[in-house]
Motif scaffolding. Sequence first.
Motif, PDB file in Angstrom:
ATOM      1  N   ALA A 117       0.817  -1.212   0.000  1.00  0.00           N
ATOM      2  CA  ALA A 117       0.000   0.000   0.000  1.00  0.00           C
ATOM      3  C   ALA A 117       0.847   1.257   0.000  1.00  0.00           C
ATOM      4  N   CYS A 118       2.133   1.136   0.342  1.00  0.00           N
ATOM      5  CA  CYS A 118       3.045   2.292   0.326  1.00  0.00           C
ATOM      6  C   CYS A 118       3.774   2.291  -1.012  1.00  0.00           C
ATOM      7  N   PHE A 119       3.209   2.998  -1.999  1.00  0.00           N
ATOM      8  CA  PHE A 119       3.758   2.940  -3.352  1.00  0.00           C
ATOM      9  C   PHE A 119       5.082   3.699  -3.466  1.00  0.00           C
ATOM     10  N   MET A 120       5.344   4.642  -2.550  1.00  0.00           N
ATOM     11  CA  MET A 120       6.640   5.304  -2.573  1.00  0.00           C
ATOM     12  C   MET A 120       7.768   4.313  -2.315  1.00  0.00           C
ATOM     13  N   ALA A 121       7.449   3.213  -1.612  1.00  0.00           N
ATOM     14  CA  ALA A 121       8.468   2.195  -1.355  1.00  0.00           C
ATOM     15  C   ALA A 121       8.985   1.598  -2.653  1.00  0.00           C
ATOM     16  N   ASP A 122       8.128   1.470  -3.666  1.00  0.00           N
ATOM     17  CA  ASP A 122       8.594   0.959  -4.962  1.00  0.00           C
ATOM     18  C   ASP A 122       9.679   1.856  -5.545  1.00  0.00           C
ATOM     19  N   GLY A 123       9.448   3.174  -5.491  1.00  0.00           N
ATOM     20  CA  GLY A 123      10.452   4.090  -6.014  1.00  0.00           C
ATOM     21  C   GLY A 123      11.742   4.053  -5.227  1.00  0.00           C
ATOM     22  N   LEU A 124      11.652   4.049  -3.895  1.00  0.00           N
ATOM     23  CA  LEU A 124      12.857   4.054  -3.059  1.00  0.00           C
ATOM     24  C   LEU A 124      13.645   2.756  -3.202  1.00  0.00           C
ATOM     25  N   TYR A 125      12.965   1.617  -3.056  1.00  0.00           N
ATOM     26  CA  TYR A 125      13.660   0.330  -3.122  1.00  0.00           C
ATOM     27  C   TYR A 125      14.233   0.082  -4.517  1.00  0.00           C
ATOM     28  N   THR A 126      13.487   0.441  -5.546  1.00  0.00           N
ATOM     29  CA  THR A 126      13.965   0.194  -6.908  1.00  0.00           C
ATOM     30  C   THR A 126      15.235   0.983  -7.192  1.00  0.00           C
ATOM     31  N   LEU A 127      15.268   2.254  -6.823  1.00  0.00           N
ATOM     32  CA  LEU A 127      16.458   3.066  -7.052  1.00  0.00           C
ATOM     33  C   LEU A 127      17.644   2.569  -6.237  1.00  0.00           C
ATOM     34  N   ASP A 134      20.632 -12.345 -11.718  1.00  0.00           N
ATOM     35  CA  ASP A 134      21.004 -11.886 -13.057  1.00  0.00           C
ATOM     36  C   ASP A 134      19.799 -11.780 -13.984  1.00  0.00           C
ATOM     37  N   ASP A 135      18.832 -12.662 -13.818  1.00  0.00           N
ATOM     38  CA  ASP A 135      17.677 -12.629 -14.708  1.00  0.00           C
ATOM     39  C   ASP A 135      16.732 -11.463 -14.410  1.00  0.00           C
ATOM     40  N   MET A 136      16.961 -10.759 -13.288  1.00  0.00           N
ATOM     41  CA  MET A 136      16.116  -9.629 -12.934  1.00  0.00           C
ATOM     42  C   MET A 136      16.789  -8.281 -13.173  1.00  0.00           C
ATOM     43  N   LEU A 137      18.033  -8.276 -13.589  1.00  0.00           N
ATOM     44  CA  LEU A 137      18.753  -7.012 -13.753  1.00  0.00           C
ATOM     45  C   LEU A 137      18.128  -6.132 -14.826  1.00  0.00           C
ATOM     46  N   GLN A 138      17.695  -6.737 -15.918  1.00  0.00           N
ATOM     47  CA  GLN A 138      17.097  -5.948 -16.992  1.00  0.00           C
ATOM     48  C   GLN A 138      15.752  -5.358 -16.546  1.00  0.00           C
ATOM     49  N   SER A 139      14.938  -6.160 -15.853  1.00  0.00           N
ATOM     50  CA  SER A 139      13.664  -5.635 -15.346  1.00  0.00           C
ATOM     51  C   SER A 139      13.890  -4.533 -14.317  1.00  0.00           C
ATOM     52  N   LEU A 140      14.903  -4.704 -13.473  1.00  0.00           N
ATOM     53  CA  LEU A 140      15.212  -3.681 -12.471  1.00  0.00           C
ATOM     54  C   LEU A 140      15.659  -2.387 -13.149  1.00  0.00           C
ATOM     55  N   GLU A 141      16.399  -2.494 -14.237  1.00  0.00           N
ATOM     56  CA  GLU A 141      16.848  -1.294 -14.959  1.00  0.00           C
ATOM     57  C   GLU A 141      15.660  -0.546 -15.561  1.00  0.00           C
ATOM     58  N   LYS A 142      14.695  -1.286 -16.096  1.00  0.00           N
ATOM     59  CA  LYS A 142      13.486  -0.652 -16.623  1.00  0.00           C
ATOM     60  C   LYS A 142      12.723   0.067 -15.513  1.00  0.00           C
ATOM     61  N   ALA A 143      12.546  -0.638 -14.384  1.00  0.00           N
ATOM     62  CA  ALA A 143      11.809  -0.040 -13.278  1.00  0.00           C
ATOM     63  C   ALA A 143      12.502   1.203 -12.748  1.00  0.00           C
ATOM     64  N   ALA A 144      13.833   1.183 -12.646  1.00  0.00           N
ATOM     65  CA  ALA A 144      14.574   2.346 -12.149  1.00  0.00           C
ATOM     66  C   ALA A 144      14.419   3.538 -13.085  1.00  0.00           C
ATOM     67  N   PHE A 145      14.410   3.295 -14.393  1.00  0.00           N
ATOM     68  CA  PHE A 145      14.253   4.396 -15.344  1.00  0.00           C
ATOM     69  C   PHE A 145      12.854   5.014 -15.228  1.00  0.00           C
ATOM     70  N   ILE A 146      11.826   4.158 -15.101  1.00  0.00           N
ATOM     71  CA  ILE A 146      10.456   4.667 -14.969  1.00  0.00           C
ATOM     72  C   ILE A 146      10.306   5.469 -13.678  1.00  0.00           C
ATOM     73  N   CYS A 147      10.865   4.934 -12.593  1.00  0.00           N
ATOM     74  CA  CYS A 147      10.757   5.636 -11.309  1.00  0.00           C
ATOM     75  C   CYS A 147      11.501   6.961 -11.329  1.00  0.00           C
ATOM     76  N   SER A 148      12.647   7.016 -11.990  1.00  0.00           N
ATOM     77  CA  SER A 148      13.489   8.216 -11.926  1.00  0.00           C
ATOM     78  C   SER A 148      12.994   9.335 -12.832  1.00  0.00           C
ATOM     79  N   VAL A 149      12.519   9.016 -14.021  1.00  0.00           N
ATOM     80  CA  VAL A 149      12.167  10.083 -14.965  1.00  0.00           C
ATOM     81  C   VAL A 149      10.661  10.342 -15.044  1.00  0.00           C
ATOM     82  N   ILE A 150       9.829   9.387 -14.575  1.00  0.00           N
ATOM     83  CA  ILE A 150       8.373   9.574 -14.661  1.00  0.00           C
ATOM     84  C   ILE A 150       7.755   9.698 -13.279  1.00  0.00           C
TER      85      ILE A 150
END
Length: 688
Positions: free
Chosen positions: A611-621, A635-651
């Motif tokens: 329910a704390c959606f800000m946690a997604d931004g903090l933990y992902t970064l 290793d199989d999650m690094l690409q997904s993590l990179e996508k999530a970090a870009f979305i969190c940082s610029v959007i």
Amino acid sequence: MGPKVKKRTFLSESVRRPLYLLHNPVSELPTKQLPTSGTIMRHYQFLISSKSKRFKQTKLNMACTGKTGSRDLSCKGKEFCDPDGKTYCLLRQIVNIWAQAGFEDMIISELAILEKLKNLNKEYRKQIQAHSLPNETIDAKKSRENSFIEIMEQLFDIAKSNFEQLIRSDKNLPRTREAINEDIEFLKDQRTERKWYIGSLDTKSSAMLQRRLERYKRQEKLREQQYMSNSDRCMSAPIPEENLYQNIENSPTKKRHKSAPADLQMYISDTETDKNSSESDESDSEFASSQKSSLANGKMKVNKLVTRDELIEATTPFCIRGLVSPELQTWLLSSLVNYLGGNPSQMNISKSSIYRQRVKILENKATVIRDNYREEMAGKQLCLHFDGKILKHLDENTNQSVLRDRVAVSITSPDFLDRTDLLLGILPAASGRANDELEVIHNLLESYEVCDDLFAICADTTAVNTGAKTGIIVRLCNILKKPILWVMCRHHMFEIMISKAMKLIYGVTSAPERTFYKDFKKNWESFFEVLSLDESKKKFKRFNEKELVVGSKLYKIYSEAKSYLKFALEHEIFPRDDYNHLVKYDAFYLNVESQKLENFVIHQPGANHNACFMADGLYTLVLEMTSSVIKYVPDDMLQSLEKAAFICSVIYAPWYLKSYKVEHAVNDDFQAFKDSYKVNHNKVARFS
């Protein structure tokens, strides 16, 4: 002949028919063990079988009437109780058995016991009603009956929550260490196996306890005599002013050892300062005057008549704000009076007096604050803010920590000049439903007389608040009979965006917390040893802006995010910890150049609830930046993590932080949706 004497009605002790789930009724409670719930209910059914008690209220059949202004009962021969005939009401019998076990001062109040008895009887009534239901299956009936029988076999526990602490510090009946441990084990046995019994009087232990009580009384008597002698010597001193004791019938010597005035002459000074001070300055020595003179640093000279009520009133607001209990405040004031050469007993400083005074001060302060708020809000355009929270609460009856729903209500206005908002109250609600919260909010608005001045409402976008038919806002508009502007929480609007993105990247989970975040927080202590090194900070991963095509749409979004984050960082727009951390993490990841990031650190992870959606931004970064230092992310999650970090940082982060500006809401929503449309998974994957 004389007046006719009313004969006493005696209860019949004949064996009656068996009771449903309780076997046969019992004519009296067993006194060798603490009673169970089933034994109490069987005896209660025996009591109410009398014709004189059959149609009376449940509380009258269970106990006598209560004392006025007390949580105990008044058993004076009314109802069941007859001390001369040694017959007592049900509640008094239970209390007497616990007192016989030596636990008289370790049980809850008698009104709380009565409430437990009524709830127990209500549960038994429900079982009888359910027994007559025709549609109940055999398995459901058996399960219901077995669960009720288990409750009936348990101890009717009326011990306080801090029972062990009370029995170890009991001064009315001092026990040896072995006796204390034995009493504690006895209560544990009564709650479980019930193999122990209340024995007869131990003459050896009783004689030893009697000697200890007598010794304790002698010590108390010596202390009182010593105090009286000291008090007499203090009171025999000459009185500085004749009009000092005008409030005590103009008699400076009338029973001073018993009812001395709660006054104290405070004279605070420094030895060196006293030597250098002028001896001719006699005005400072006047007893009734109140003067302060600034001396050297760390020194002051005070000559003031202080009463007990003034001391309590001066310290109460800060003690309450600092969560200082009345007991600690008593110690504080007693230490102060002792240091100044006074007598705390003479000042009548006690925990009970401070508690009563605190209640009066709070009531007076609340009245003043309420009147000031009414005056400040009168005639202004007001916006209502409210939010429901579940907080811990200490129940007065059971002394147990329980969870209770509360509603925080505040007011803002564009006409306020010197403040941002007014907190009207954080009030308890019966539940988190719309009906209960609406009742609390409406009553509070009426008490402040601001219903006619509301023009807008700001709240979360939950169904309870925004429901089209039964939502709080819709129903409040119907009650006030006026249209109200909906200014919904902007943060919740953009949390929907990040929640959808995280589901697409990480997948859907039904758990309240993401295991990926939870394990990282659990192992933070070992990670921190590595991440706190200066060499590790230089290896933190940042976004590679060279992979973006200059002039592309993504590069424009990236540049706008950098400029806003630098502005928010330099001007310290967000002082709150979680918001401040989000700004710093995002700015560091997007290569923002600022002196504020020279001592950049990664803080200990916080809340990770879904329910704390800000946690997604903090933990992902954090996970993306530290992926080059610690090997936590597979290793199989690094690409997904990179996508999530870009979305969190610029959007997410920039638009989430901008969302507090209500006046720009329409334009911000439109621009955020446009940017979200541009940034899709394929474009993020190849950054073009």
